[in-house]
Every structure is written in structure tokens, then in C-alpha cells.
Design an enzyme around this catalytic site. Structure first.
Site, PDB file in Angstrom:
ATOM      1  N   GLY A   1       0.832  -1.211   0.000  1.00 64.40           N
ATOM      2  CA  GLY A   1       0.000   0.000   0.000  1.00 64.40           C
ATOM      3  C   GLY A   1       0.859   1.251   0.000  1.00 64.40           C
TER       4      GLY A   1
ATOM      5  N   SER B   1      -2.172  -3.896  -5.976  1.00 63.13           N
ATOM      6  CA  SER B   1      -2.289  -5.244  -6.542  1.00 63.13           C
ATOM      7  C   SER B   1      -2.519  -6.260  -5.422  1.00 63.13           C
ATOM      8  CB  SER B   1      -0.998  -5.627  -7.275  1.00 63.13           C
ATOM      9  OG  SER B   1      -0.689  -4.676  -8.250  1.00 63.13           O
TER      10      SER B   1
ATOM     11  N   GLU C   1      12.193  -4.239  -4.886  1.00 53.81           N
ATOM     12  CA  GLU C   1      11.181  -4.405  -5.931  1.00 53.81           C
ATOM     13  C   GLU C   1      11.848  -4.408  -7.304  1.00 53.81           C
ATOM     14  OE1 GLU C   1       8.161  -1.262  -6.136  1.00 53.81           O
ATOM     15  OE2 GLU C   1       6.728  -2.779  -6.743  1.00 53.81           O
TER      16      GLU C   1
HETATM   17  C1  LIG Z   1      -0.379  -2.820 -13.030  1.00 54.49           C
HETATM   18  C2  LIG Z   1       0.000  -1.921 -11.884  1.00 54.49           C
HETATM   19  C3  LIG Z   1       0.145  -2.455 -10.631  1.00 54.49           C
HETATM   20  C4  LIG Z   1       0.499  -1.621  -9.562  1.00 54.49           C
HETATM   21  N1  LIG Z   1       0.589  -2.177  -8.307  1.00 54.49           N
HETATM   22  C5  LIG Z   1       0.866  -1.367  -7.255  1.00 54.49           C
HETATM   23  C6  LIG Z   1       0.882  -1.903  -5.927  1.00 54.49           C
HETATM   24  O1  LIG Z   1       0.669  -3.104  -5.712  1.00 54.49           O
HETATM   25  N2  LIG Z   1       1.103  -1.059  -4.887  1.00 54.49           N
HETATM   26  C7  LIG Z   1       1.338   0.266  -5.086  1.00 54.49           C
HETATM   27  O2  LIG Z   1       1.567   0.964  -4.095  1.00 54.49           O
HETATM   28  N3  LIG Z   1       1.334   0.810  -6.322  1.00 54.49           N
HETATM   29  C8  LIG Z   1       1.099   0.024  -7.414  1.00 54.49           C
HETATM   30  N4  LIG Z   1       1.066   0.562  -8.677  1.00 54.49           N
HETATM   31  C9  LIG Z   1       1.245   2.016  -8.840  1.00 54.49           C
HETATM   32  C10 LIG Z   1       2.544   2.427  -9.534  1.00 54.49           C
HETATM   33  O3  LIG Z   1       3.645   2.232  -8.693  1.00 54.49           O
HETATM   34  C11 LIG Z   1       2.367   3.901  -9.946  1.00 54.49           C
HETATM   35  O4  LIG Z   1       1.341   3.948 -10.913  1.00 54.49           O
HETATM   36  C12 LIG Z   1       3.642   4.493 -10.517  1.00 54.49           C
HETATM   37  O5  LIG Z   1       4.613   4.663  -9.521  1.00 54.49           O
HETATM   38  C13 LIG Z   1       3.389   5.835 -11.237  1.00 54.49           C
HETATM   39  O6  LIG Z   1       2.732   6.727 -10.386  1.00 54.49           O
HETATM   40  P1  LIG Z   1       1.423   7.522 -10.867  1.00 54.49           P
HETATM   41  O7  LIG Z   1       0.458   6.511 -11.442  1.00 54.49           O
HETATM   42  O8  LIG Z   1       0.959   8.360  -9.726  1.00 54.49           O
HETATM   43  O9  LIG Z   1       1.888   8.434 -12.074  1.00 54.49           O
HETATM   44  P2  LIG Z   1       2.621   9.845 -11.966  1.00 54.49           P
HETATM   45  O10 LIG Z   1       3.705   9.775 -10.973  1.00 54.49           O
HETATM   46  O11 LIG Z   1       1.575  10.897 -11.799  1.00 54.49           O
HETATM   47  O12 LIG Z   1       3.266   9.954 -13.405  1.00 54.49           O
HETATM   48  C14 LIG Z   1       2.531  10.387 -14.551  1.00 54.49           C
HETATM   49  C15 LIG Z   1       3.539  10.505 -15.704  1.00 54.49           C
HETATM   50  O13 LIG Z   1       4.524  11.503 -15.386  1.00 54.49           O
HETATM   51  C16 LIG Z   1       5.823  10.970 -15.470  1.00 54.49           C
HETATM   52  N5  LIG Z   1       6.702  11.534 -14.440  1.00 54.49           N
HETATM   53  C17 LIG Z   1       6.410  11.687 -13.133  1.00 54.49           C
HETATM   54  N6  LIG Z   1       7.471  12.208 -12.477  1.00 54.49           N
HETATM   55  C18 LIG Z   1       8.453  12.381 -13.403  1.00 54.49           C
HETATM   56  C19 LIG Z   1       9.785  12.873 -13.349  1.00 54.49           C
HETATM   57  N7  LIG Z   1      10.339  13.293 -12.208  1.00 54.49           N
HETATM   58  N8  LIG Z   1      10.503  12.896 -14.504  1.00 54.49           N
HETATM   59  C20 LIG Z   1       9.965  12.451 -15.679  1.00 54.49           C
HETATM   60  N9  LIG Z   1       8.710  11.993 -15.786  1.00 54.49           N
HETATM   61  C21 LIG Z   1       7.954  11.937 -14.664  1.00 54.49           C
HETATM   62  C22 LIG Z   1       5.651   9.484 -15.230  1.00 54.49           C
HETATM   63  O14 LIG Z   1       6.724   8.743 -15.770  1.00 54.49           O
HETATM   64  C23 LIG Z   1       4.338   9.220 -15.952  1.00 54.49           C
HETATM   65  O15 LIG Z   1       4.539   9.043 -17.334  1.00 54.49           O
HETATM   66  C24 LIG Z   1       0.725  -0.238  -9.768  1.00 54.49           C
HETATM   67  C25 LIG Z   1       0.575   0.290 -11.063  1.00 54.49           C
HETATM   68  C26 LIG Z   1       0.221  -0.530 -12.112  1.00 54.49           C
HETATM   69  C27 LIG Z   1       0.070   0.075 -13.489  1.00 54.49           C
END
Ligand SMILES: Cc1cc2nc3c(=O)[nH]c(=O)nc-3n(C[C@H](O)[C@H](O)[C@H](O)COP(=O)(O)OP(=O)(O)OC[C@H]3O[C@@H](n4cnc5c(N)ncnc54)[C@H](O)[C@@H]3O)c2cc1C
Length: 391
Positions: A129, A163, A246
Site C-alpha cells: 500500500g 495489486s 522491488e
Molecule cells: C499494473 C500496476 C500495478 C500496480 N501495483 C501497485 C501496488 O501493488 N502497490 C502500489 O503501491 N502501487 C502500485 N502501482 C502504482 C505504480 O507504482 C504507480 O502507478 C507508478 O509509480 C506511477 O505513479 P502515478 O500513477 O501516480 O503516475 P505519476 O507519478 O503521476 O506519473 C505520470 C507521468 O509523469 C511521469 N513523471 C512523473 N514524475 C516524473 C519525473 N520526475 N521525470 C519524468 N517523468 C515523470 C511518469 O513517468 C508518468 O509518465 C501499480 C501500477 C500498475 C500500473
């Protein structure tokens, strides 16, 4: 890394091969909805239990915690033999690769005694989480609050993309316990029983059609202060340990899955004809398959390189980011190739029980989960190549 095996490593491999021959996995993955198919999840639990009973769960975990105490080379042999036997990925992967190693690193004696064994046997499945609607890549922006009340913390807030939360028993949860300082300070890691009153898990539908991750809501959830992993307000260091594990460990576990998919593609093409002759005789098909094969081998060697570095330093390094970037983009290329070679049929649910349609759509999430490609490239640029930060 010296890739020739020592006598002890050969003995390890032979023992494992013999065990796998006597205990074959015999688990057919449903082509589609694999991550939310209850029957498949139950079969995966039984498979991990079988590995545990045979002494093959947590091979690289120290013996004192119930593992086999195998070296990282042996762990790599383990992945390859599992792949060769057509074994599926392990259902307890978050516990085995993230929660377990972190509890071993910073947990109390009581926490180690309580949590590690059920992770190995798959009696208890974990979820992670971390992410929130406004805290993904910028994880330190998390806002789920935990307020001290006597011997407990009281949690309120929301997590997202969690997940396995729909069947997990425990959650490795990051919460904000102090909002007064810098955002990396004031974060605490808690071990939370997913059946605690006030926790609501709402499934999210993925584009594959399955619901393998969830939103998790916390309303006045009481968790004993003894459930803190590490120190109060020092959870950022714990989170970094989890994230390094991870990136370093999840990829190597995926080798078995990618190898299985590659073999399935070969099997299907072996039955097909193209331009009036067997598809496998077509030079274009052969060239594309050779490319996938080469990239799969690069993935295997990259895994070994990351393990070598981990063996030298004792901790997973920034190579994990190279590995994460590579496996996620490779899987997208492999599924793209499969779609091209198999043609329009591959998009149908009827084709191999929807395997390729499912894998193609599921692989889109690979470059987001466990840290996006953009963020991995930043880490590689700064920590591996030593390039300066952009302004
Ligand atoms: C299939 C799946 C399973 C998952 N399982 C888990 C889980 O079990 N537990 C959990 O806690 N999370 C989980 N996640 C979440 C995942 O870790 C996040 O989606 C991921 O870290 C991206 O964060 P965000 O979705 O908030 O996107 P954001 O951080 O908002 O990013 C949006 C876009 O901006 C870009 N971006 C952001 N910051 C920068 C930067 N500094 N420089 C360049 N580009 C940048 C990103 O690359 C992306 O393209 C899962 C996600 C998926 C898709």
C-alpha cells in the site's frame, strides 16, 4: 559473474531438476483474466505450498528465516529451472520479494518470528500500500494519515493501484505520521491486517477486463503501534529498501513467465502456415523470433549482472533500475511481435484462450508499475551514469 557452475551449484541444479520432475507444476494458466481468476490464484497458492514443503520457497532467504540459504547464483539457477519446467510465477511475490526482505532487514525479533514463515508457505499473501491518487512517482507526497491514540495508530486515507489487495492477508502500508517537516520525513511503515475493521477494498477494472488491483480506503482503522516496521517517522528509509528490492527482485521472477510466453508463441507458430508453407520456415518469422530470443537472453544475463553486483555489495543497487526498464519494455516488444506474427486472430478471445490479447494489453502496465520508465531513466542517468540533474 562466472557463468560456469561449480560442483556445488551443479548439485543444487540437479537436486532441483529431480524435485521438479517428481513434483511437476501442472498448472494451466487461463489465457485471460489470469490475475483475477480465483481458481488459478488458489492453484498458485497450492503450488507455492508444494515448493515450501519441498524446501524450495525463498531459496535465497537465510536459513535462520526458513529459507534455503542459497547463493544468488543458485537463485538464478532456480529461476531458470522453474522456467524450463514451465512453472508459473509465485503468488506470494510481494511477500517473498518486498515485505519479507524488508522485515528481515529492519523488523523486530517478534515481527520476524510472526511474519516470515507464512510468507514462505503462501499461508499469508501480502500487498503493497504505497501509491495514492496524488502520490505515485512522487511517493513522498503521500497523505494517508495515521494519528497516535494510546497504544494504537488510527489511519484515515486512501491508497490506489494496490495489486492483490482483494485477496491479501497483510499490507505493507506507508502512512504520514507527521506533516510538520520535509515531505520525506514524517512517514511511517505499518504492517496492517487486511481484515481490520474500517478497511474497504474496491476493485479497479484494468483494460484487460480483469480486476487485479484496487482502491483501498481506510476509515478510522486502528493498528497497534507494535505494528510499526522500523522507526516511527523514519519510514522513508524503509520505503527505499522496499523499492530497491522491488526493482532488483521482481524482474528476475518474471523470467519464468516470459519464457513460458515465448514457448507458447513458438508452439502456436509451429502449428500455423504462412504463404503456403509452415510459418516457422518463413525467414521473416524466424528473424523476429530470433530477435525475441536474443532479448530474452539479454534479460537473463542482465539479471545475473544485477545479482553479481548485489552479491558484492550485499544490497540491491541501481542496476535494478536498468533491469526494470529492460524487462518492462522487452515484454511490450515481445507481445507486439506476437500480435504481428499471429495476425488478427491473436486479438480474439478464442485464440489460445485469449492469451496474446491479454498479454498485449497487460504489458502496457509494465512500464508504469514498480516505477515508470521515465523515472527509471532519471535514476539510471543520475545514479548509474553520474549525469547532472536537469534544471
Ligand atoms: C499494473 C500496476 C500495478 C500496480 N501495483 C501497485 C501496488 O501493488 N502497490 C502500489 O503501491 N502501487 C502500485 N502501482 C502504482 C505504480 O507504482 C504507480 O502507478 C507508478 O509509480 C506511477 O505513479 P502515478 O500513477 O501516480 O503516475 P505519476 O507519478 O503521476 O506519473 C505520470 C507521468 O509523469 C511521469 N513523471 C512523473 N514524475 C516524473 C519525473 N520526475 N521525470 C519524468 N517523468 C515523470 C511518469 O513517468 C508518468 O509518465 C501499480 C501500477 C500498475 C500500473
Amino acid at each position: 559473474m562466472d557463468l560456469s557452475l561449480s560442483p556445488a551449484e551443479r548439485a543444487f541444479r540437479d537436486e532441483l531438476r529431480a524435485w521438479l520432475k517428481a513434483n511437476p507444476p501442472n498448472i494451466e494458466a487461463p489465457g485471460s483474466h489470469a490475475e483475477s481468476d480465483a481458481g488459478y490464484i488458489a492453484a498458485l497458492r497450492r503450488w507455492q505450498r508444494q515448493l515450501f514443503d519441498g524446501g524450495w520457497s525463498g531459496v535465497a532467504w537465510p536459513k535462520e528465516y526458513g529459507g534455503r540459504g542459497a547463493s544468488l547464483v543458485e537463485q538464478s539457477i532456480f529461476q531458470e529451472e522453474m522456467a524450463a519446467a514451465g512453472a508459473p510465477e509465485l503468488i506470494g511475490v510481494i511477500g517473498l520479494s518486498l515485505a519479507g526482505p524488508t522485515i528481515m532487514a529492519v523488523g523486530t525479533h517478534e515481527q520476524k518470528s510472526r511474519y516470515l514463515a507464512p510468507i514462505l508457505s503462501a499461508d499469508e499473501i501480502w500487498c503493497q500500500g504505497f501509491s495514492e491518487p496524488n502520490a505515485g512517482s512522487d511517493l513522498a507526497a503521500l497523505g494517508t494519515k495515521a494519528v497516535r491514540d494510546g497504544d494504537d495508530f488510527v489511519i484515515n486515507g486512501q491508497k490506489i493501484w494496490t495489486s492483490f489487495a482483494h485477496f491479501a492477508d497483510w499490507c505493507l502500508l506507508l502512512v504520514r505520521t507527521d506533516a510538520s517537516g520535509a515531505k520525506h520525513q514524517g512517514i511511517t511503515c505499518l504492517l496492517v491486517d487486511m481484515r481490520t475493521p474500517g478497511i474497504e477494498v474496491r476493485p479497479l477494472r484494468m483494460m484487460t477486463g480483469e480486476s487485479a488491483f484496487n482502491e483501498v480506503f481506510f476509515t478510522d482503522v486502528r493498528v497497534a503501534a507494535s505494528q510499526v516496521l522500523g522507526k516511527i517517522n523514519e519510514g522513508w528509509g524503509v520505503a527505499i529498501t522496499v523499492l530497491m528490492n522491488e526493482r532488483a527482485n521482481l524482474g528476475s521472477g518474471l523470467y519464468a513467465l516470459f519464457h513460458r510466453n515465448y514457448k507458447a508463441l513458438l508452439g502456436r507458430l509451429a502449428k500455423m502456415r504462412r504463404h503456403g508453407r509452415p510459418a516457422l520456415d518463413d525467414p521473416l518469422v524466424r528473424q523476429k523470433l530470433a530477435q525475441v530470443h536474443i532479448e530474452l537472453e539479454i534479460f537473463r544475463h542482465n539479471t545475473n549482472r544485477a545479482l553479481t553486483s548485489q552479491m558484492k555489495t550485499g544490497v540491491p543497487g541501481a542496476e535494478g533500475s536498468i533491469q526494470k526498464l529492460y524487462w518492462s519494455e522487452f515484454n511490450q516488444r515481445m507481445t507486439q511481435t506476437a500480435m504481428e506474427l499471429l495476425g488478427p486472430d491473436a486479438q480474439l478471445a478464442e485464440c489460445d484462450d485469449g492469451l496474446w490479447n491479454y498479454q498485449y494489453l497487460r504489458s502496457r502496465g509494465n512500464t508504469i508499475e514498480a516505477g515508470t520508465s521515465e523515472v527509471q531513466r532519471n535514476i539510471i542517468a543520475q545514479r548509474v551514469l553520474g549525469l547532472p540533474r536537469s534544471a
